[in-house]
Design a protein around this motif. Structure first.
Motif, PDB file in Angstrom:
ATOM      1  N   MET A   6      -5.598  -3.355  -6.108  1.00  0.00           N
ATOM      2  CA  MET A   6      -4.686  -2.918  -5.059  1.00  0.00           C
ATOM      3  C   MET A   6      -3.588  -3.934  -4.907  1.00  0.00           C
ATOM      4  O   MET A   6      -3.849  -5.112  -4.751  1.00  0.00           O
ATOM      5  CB  MET A   6      -5.429  -2.768  -3.742  1.00  0.00           C
ATOM      6  N   GLN A   8      -1.136  -3.546  -2.639  1.00  0.00           N
ATOM      7  CA  GLN A   8      -0.543  -3.582  -1.305  1.00  0.00           C
ATOM      8  C   GLN A   8      -1.634  -3.787  -0.272  1.00  0.00           C
ATOM      9  O   GLN A   8      -2.755  -3.387  -0.450  1.00  0.00           O
ATOM     10  CB  GLN A   8       0.186  -2.273  -1.008  1.00  0.00           C
ATOM     11  N   MET A  10      -3.041  -3.097   3.584  1.00  0.00           N
ATOM     12  CA  MET A  10      -2.858  -2.073   4.604  1.00  0.00           C
ATOM     13  C   MET A  10      -2.958  -2.633   6.005  1.00  0.00           C
ATOM     14  O   MET A  10      -2.761  -1.938   6.956  1.00  0.00           O
ATOM     15  CB  MET A  10      -3.917  -0.988   4.447  1.00  0.00           C
TER      16      MET A  10
ATOM     17  N   ILE B   5      -5.041   5.765  -1.422  1.00  0.00           N
ATOM     18  CA  ILE B   5      -4.390   4.809  -0.523  1.00  0.00           C
ATOM     19  C   ILE B   5      -3.145   4.223  -1.173  1.00  0.00           C
ATOM     20  O   ILE B   5      -2.091   4.110  -0.567  1.00  0.00           O
ATOM     21  CB  ILE B   5      -5.349   3.634  -0.189  1.00  0.00           C
ATOM     22  N   GLU B   6      -3.288   3.829  -2.437  1.00  0.00           N
ATOM     23  CA  GLU B   6      -2.157   3.225  -3.145  1.00  0.00           C
ATOM     24  C   GLU B   6      -0.996   4.188  -3.207  1.00  0.00           C
ATOM     25  O   GLU B   6       0.164   3.807  -3.054  1.00  0.00           O
ATOM     26  CB  GLU B   6      -2.566   2.860  -4.567  1.00  0.00           C
ATOM     27  N   LEU B   9       0.829   4.446   0.092  1.00  0.00           N
ATOM     28  CA  LEU B   9       1.577   3.222   0.366  1.00  0.00           C
ATOM     29  C   LEU B   9       2.823   3.137  -0.487  1.00  0.00           C
ATOM     30  O   LEU B   9       3.900   2.756  -0.012  1.00  0.00           O
ATOM     31  CB  LEU B   9       0.694   2.004   0.093  1.00  0.00           C
ATOM     32  N   THR B  10       2.668   3.508  -1.768  1.00  0.00           N
ATOM     33  CA  THR B  10       3.837   3.476  -2.651  1.00  0.00           C
ATOM     34  C   THR B  10       4.897   4.434  -2.151  1.00  0.00           C
ATOM     35  O   THR B  10       6.084   4.120  -2.129  1.00  0.00           O
ATOM     36  CB  THR B  10       3.426   3.858  -4.079  1.00  0.00           C
TER      37      THR B  10
END
Lengths: 225, 504
Positions: A6, A8, A10, B5-6, B9-10
């Protein structure tokens, strides 16, 4: 197991990481005597969370330094039951470097989110990171800047506080001081807007006409009505 | 592939980057037009969306998103210098290289008594404006100006690069490396290259060899991603200019032309020392080249503009009246930019081939700028990027050692390191060494695969092609002679044979 790197985080920016103490990394050696040590390529880092305050982990972030794989184990103590704390594996052999012999990923930043873990990281007392670097190419390997962020429950939708709902809306006319009434101004603006819309739909090809006389402009000839 | 999730977010990050951009305001304006046919209030959202789709705005948005996806993802804890270059020792090496170049430039400035930057007097500005399109006819005395560095100086720096954490004490013969580059970067070998470059297979038609193999043109659709895919098998000459502009998303809208004019005005007002270096470089290289001498004037313009654009980008916020301070700021800025634009010997050769495609200066400048900031700057900076010159050099040496071991061994025996012969080709992406039509076919693939890897593959393929002759040479001079003239080579057959016909 497919590992997800990952990139990023959160966690909202204002979440503070948990304060903890990291014990010095222990590099496992093969051989008994000091002279006969060979690097096994395995290192264990223990992260002790504050005593008496088990943490529900949201995510773990760190910066890699030439570690190829990391395994995360958690020591959890269930507060209700009286059972002793138990170790469990949250993540096994997450690859941090594509190829243990080459540079890619060797100094990157990583985040492990709770959704990537195989168990719920709640009531965690201690985190053990097992680092592996099988390649002989590197002199040393470790993880730097380890941070653990706690899980925060999202706030439930707040009801409007009681004191706010007690207020009633009084329709006060503002003190205009000679300015025109807002209601009339807005209705006339609306009329003008409707007019422009009509103009746009009824565009003609006729020329607008210019205010020049004999090819030159004369300011006194401009109509002001 | 991004998962849940990625992905969200992207998406959020891309939306943030596109919000407030010119494209965003254009689309908003389009959506507000009251003359939309078939727009009903009940289904407003869907109707507007389908209008944007049919009128081509969705495509433009797709192109913009595609471009954003090319940029690396941001990771909040990572500082910006880490995003540019993750390895600390490489950042250090690049910083000390830049310092060295700056010192050299500074001492040249002092020695010649020419300031790094100063405002031109009004008369000179006027003269330059008049002569803007014929700067090539000028013959100022540039004999005292020297190029700041030559590619072989840079090669020495690359060769000396070492990872402090790398254990080179135990030299296991299985992984011994005969070449000069000592940094263990990830580079791909032929099996992986075959997968990645499958469109170059011997069984698929390539433009320039199998010109009857026509593929459906994508220029009408204006789709960047499709254009990039198309370019992998080569662009037809007539479509190349448009296809490249589409892939690079280099528009030529009014604001681009205005920006160009602003830069031009800036160049006329300020005389930068590095302008003289560009001028001299053009005189030394492109002007002497049979193919490119006609474009001399364009090259001066575009070269100066690129440098000046770096200057304005950074000094906008540092307003200074004192000329000395401004010059210092300039130098700091030039080196502090992502792209380290200090012209070295051969720099103008990056622009020269593009002059065949674009005759309008502002379009030429835009396309060149895009190509420079995506690819060419990596050829003269120290980084671990897979398209960086360091990876290309390592890949070249590995390919040679793995697939032409006898040749490599023989060359080493006579005291010749193959990289020293191939470096000058790679650092200029073969510009000036191949004939122009072949060069453009090579650059088609650079754009199509978004990577400079083909440059390293071609270098190895050239050695494979001339292997027989090279096996018979006994000195550096004769090896150089064998490889001196590449102008008759056809690049695509060479690459195809090397990748797909080499015995494994």
């Amino acid at each position: 197991m497919e590992a997800v790197k990952m990139m990023q985080t959160m966690t909202p920016d204002d979440t503070k990481p948990v304060n903890f103490t990291v014990k010095a990394p222990v590099y496992l050696q093969i051989g008994d005597t000091k002279a006969d040590t060979a690097h096994s390529g395995v290192c264990v880092v223990d992260v002790n969370l504050p005593f008496g305050k088990p943490v529900n982990i949201e995510e773990v972030t760190f910066k890699n330094y030439y570690t190829a794989y990391v395994t995360v184990r958690l020591l959890r103590r269930n507060p209700e039951q009286e059972a002793p704390a138990k170790w469990c594996t949250a993540l096994r052999d997450l690859p941090l470097m594509d190829n243990p012999h080459t540079e890619r990923g060797s100094q990157d930043y990583y985040t492990i989110h709770r959704t990537q873990m195989q168990v719920e990281p709640d009531h965690v007392v201690c985190v053990r990171l097992i680092l592996r670097q099988p390649s002989l190419a590197w002199l040393t390997f470790s993880l730097e800047d380890i941070k653990i962020f706690p899980h925060t429950e999202p706030d439930p939708e707040k009801e409007v506080s009681d004191w706010l709902s007690d207020l009633t809306l009084i329709d006060q006319h503002p003190d205009l001081e000679g300015l025109p009434d807002p209601q009339t101004v807005s209705s006339s603006i609306q009329q003008m807007w409707a007019l422009t819309e009509v103009m746009q739909t009824n565009q003609t090809t006729a020329s607008i006409g210019r205010f020049d006389v004999d090819g030159c402009y004369d300011i006194s000839l401009l109509s002001l009505t | 592939m991004l998962t849940g999730i990625e992905l969200s977010l992207t998406i959020a990050q891309i939306i943030q980057r596109l919000r407030g951009s010119h494209l965003h305001s254009q689309i908003e304006r389009q959506a507000k037009v009251s003359e939309l046919p078939d727009v009903k209030l009940e289904s407003l959202k869907e109707d507007v969306r389908s209008f944007l789709k049919t009128s081509g705005w969705e495509r433009k948005l797709q192109n913009a998103v595609y471009r954003e996806l090319q940029l690396p993802p941001r990771h909040p804890p990572a500082p910006p210098e880490h995003l540019k270059e993750p390895l600390a020792y490489m950042r250090k090496a690049q910083a000390s290289w830049e310092k060295r170049v700056l010192k050299s430039l500074n001492s040249m400035s002092t020695e010649l008594g020419v300031p790094l930057a100063h405002m031109r007097p009004a008369a000179e500005q006027k003269e330059l404006t008049n002569k803007w399109n014929e700067m090539g006819t000028d013959e100022p005395d540039l004999s005292r100006f020297r190029p700041v560095y030559a590619p072989k100086d840079f090669l020495e720096v690359l060769i000396g690069l070492r990872n402090p954490n790398h254990d080179s004490s135990e030299d296991i013969s299985a992984r011994s490396h005969w070449g000069l580059i000592q940094v263990p970067l990830n580079v791909r070998d032929i099996p992986h290259l075959r997968e990645a470059y499958s469109e170059l297979n011997l069984t698929s038609g390539q433009m320039g060899i199998d010109d009857h193999a026509l593929i459906h043109p994508v220029v009408m659709e204006e789709d960047s991603a499709a254009a990039q895919q198309y370019s992998r098998q080569g662009c037809p000459t007539g479509l190349r200019a448009d296809l490249w502009a589409l892939i690079l998303n280099a528009t030529n809208q009014p604001q681009d032309v205005m920006h160009y004019e602003q830069l031009k005005a800036g160049v006329i007002q300020h005389n930068l020392l590095v302008d003289n270096l560009i001028y001299k470089d053009v005189k030394l290289t492109a002007s002497n080249d049979d193919y490119y001498f006609v474009f001399e004037d364009f090259l001066y313009q575009v070269g100066s503009l690129l440098l000046f654009s770096q200057f304005t980008y950074h000094t906008r916020s540092c307003v200074s009246i004192n000329g000395v301070t401004q010059a210092q700021v300039l130098m700091k800025c030039l080196l502090g930019t992502c792209y380290c634009v200090i012209p070295f010997h051969g720099f103008s050769m990056y622009v020269a081939p593009l002059c065949f495609l674009y005759n309008e200066p502002s379009k030429l400048y835009n396309v060149f700028r895009e190509m420079y900031i995506r690819y060419f700057f990596r050829l003269h900076s120290i980084s671990s990027h897979p398209s960086g010159i360091l990876s290309l050099c390592l890949q070249f040496e590995r390919l040679l050692q793995t697939h032409l071991p006898q040749l490599f061994y023989h060359l080493r025996q006579i005291g010749v390191q193959p990289l020293r012969l191939a470096f000058k080709w790679m650092v200029r992406a073969f510009s000036g060494y191949l004939s122009t039509d072949q060069l453009l076919l090579l650059w088609d693939r650079i754009l199509g695969y978004d990577s400079l890897e083909v440059v390293a593959v071609l270098a190895a393929a050239v050695f494979a092609f001339r292997a027989e002759n090279l096996m018979e040479v006994t000195s550096l001079a004769s090896a150089e002679a064998v490889l001196a003239d590449l102008s008759t080579l056809k690049v695509m057959p060479l690459i195809q044979v090397f990748l797909f016909a080499t015995a494994m």
